[in-house]
Design a protein around this motif. Structure first.
Motif, mmCIF file in Angstrom:
data_model
loop_
_atom_site.group_PDB
_atom_site.id
_atom_site.type_symbol
_atom_site.label_atom_id
_atom_site.label_comp_id
_atom_site.label_asym_id
_atom_site.label_seq_id
_atom_site.Cartn_x
_atom_site.Cartn_y
_atom_site.Cartn_z
ATOM 1 N N ALA A 189 9.114 0.690 8.924
ATOM 2 C CA ALA A 189 8.753 1.654 7.884
ATOM 3 C C ALA A 189 7.532 1.171 7.092
ATOM 4 N N VAL A 190 7.487 -0.132 6.781
ATOM 5 C CA VAL A 190 6.342 -0.694 6.050
ATOM 6 C C VAL A 190 5.071 -0.558 6.873
ATOM 7 N N THR A 191 5.161 -0.863 8.172
ATOM 8 C CA THR A 191 3.993 -0.761 9.048
ATOM 9 C C THR A 191 3.498 0.681 9.130
ATOM 10 N N GLN A 192 4.412 1.603 9.293
ATOM 11 C CA GLN A 192 4.032 3.013 9.375
ATOM 12 C C GLN A 192 3.386 3.487 8.070
ATOM 13 N N ARG A 193 3.886 3.009 6.956
ATOM 14 C CA ARG A 193 3.315 3.409 5.663
ATOM 15 C C ARG A 193 1.894 2.873 5.527
ATOM 16 N N LYS A 194 1.673 1.624 5.936
ATOM 17 C CA LYS A 194 0.328 1.049 5.877
ATOM 18 C C LYS A 194 -0.634 1.834 6.759
ATOM 19 N N GLU A 195 -0.187 2.173 7.957
ATOM 20 C CA GLU A 195 -1.026 2.942 8.871
ATOM 21 C C GLU A 195 -1.341 4.317 8.298
ATOM 22 N N GLN A 196 -0.382 4.930 7.645
ATOM 23 C CA GLN A 196 -0.600 6.253 7.044
ATOM 24 C C GLN A 196 -1.618 6.174 5.914
ATOM 25 N N LEU A 197 -1.494 5.134 5.083
ATOM 26 C CA LEU A 197 -2.445 4.971 3.976
ATOM 27 C C LEU A 197 -3.855 4.706 4.498
#
Length: 278
Positions: free
Chosen positions: A204-212
């Motif tokens: 979830a953290v990785t996906q959030r970073k990629e989204q940002l």
């Protein structure tokens, strides 16, 4: 009052008598105890010195074995011993046999629930017909030995829970081993669940970073496009002297000249035109 408390209270009078009843008196006390319709636990009586001493008397030892059978044995054990060692147990009266069969329902439900069918129970407990089997099960339910329902259509007994029975001395080690195995299994499952939770959180953290990062890149491109689009446009006012407040911008068209050689200038969205002579 819980069922366990009720059973212990029913046993109490036999414990009191057993403390002062050796030999034949101890046997008579055991016979009354295993015949009592309200007494379904026997461990405390088995621990009394007068009762344990019966094992040293050949004439009385069989009643000590009978008490052990009621404590943690079954009717199936009784049948087996009657066949293999006829003199190791006494002949039981009908009320005593009925109680032993009631207690055996607990054992079957706890250890072999697949045998809770009418035909299987009739065979195991030597019950000749369905009516007598149902009467036995109903009596066990009323005695709080079973929480069960009769499925007459499918010829089954659906048991939700059972009362506890006395634990044989040799079973304690097995119980400890089973509990340790269960605890180990629970720990393994818990470790696996925690690992899955950590993996999901990291994803979830990785996906959030990629989204940002994606949103920032899109925003940067939008700003760059807006900046580049405004650089190539030249604007003049109506008189070529700059725009006044609230006045419209004019695009300079460097296209074809008018008939007098002047460049045409048109105001966006307007209808007026003017030209400048070369």
């Amino acid at each position: 009052m819980t069922d366990s408390t009720k059973y212990l209270q029913a046993l109490e009078e036999f414990i009191v008598l057993g403390k002062s009843a050796p030999g034949a008196a101890a046997v008579a006390n055991i016979q009354k105890c295993i015949s009592s319709p309200n007494c379904f636990v026997f461990a405390e009586l088995l621990e009394l010195p007068n009762v344990r001493a019966l094992q040293n008397d050949p004439d009385h030892a069989k009643w000590l074995e009978a008490l052990k059978l009621f404590a943690y044995g079954s009717y199936m054990d009784y049948k087996h011993q009657q066949t293999t060692s006829p003199n190791s147990l006494p002949d039981l009266s009908p009320p005593q046999l009925t109680k032993l069969k009631q207690l055996s329902l607990i054992t079957i439900a706890s250890t072999e629930p697949h045998k809770l069918t009418y035909p299987s129970l009739q065979s195991l407990l030597d019950i000749p017909n369905t009516r007598l089997l149902e009467d036995l099960i109903i009596s066990a339910i009323y005695a709080s030995l079973l929480d069960a329902k009769l499925d007459t259509a499918n010829q089954r007994v659906e048991v939700s829970s059972t009362a506890g029975r006395d634990v044989a001395p040799g079973d304690i080690t097995n119980m400890i081993a089973a509990l340790e195995s269960w605890s180990s299994s629970c720990s393994s499952v818990l470790t696996e669940i925690e690992a899955q939770i950590a993996s999901i959180q990291a994803s979830a953290v990785t996906q959030r970073k990629e989204q940002l990062a994606y949103e920032k890149a899109v925003d940067d491109k939008r700003k760059t496009a807006e900046k580049d689009g405004s650089k190539g446009k030249r604007v003049i006012d109506h008189d070529g002297l700059g725009l006044g407040p609230g006045e419209d911008e004019m695009d300079l068209d460097d296209g074809p000249f008018d008939d007098q050689g002047g460049a045409r200038k048109t105001r966006k969205g307007g209808n007026r035109m003017f030209s400048r002579k070369r």
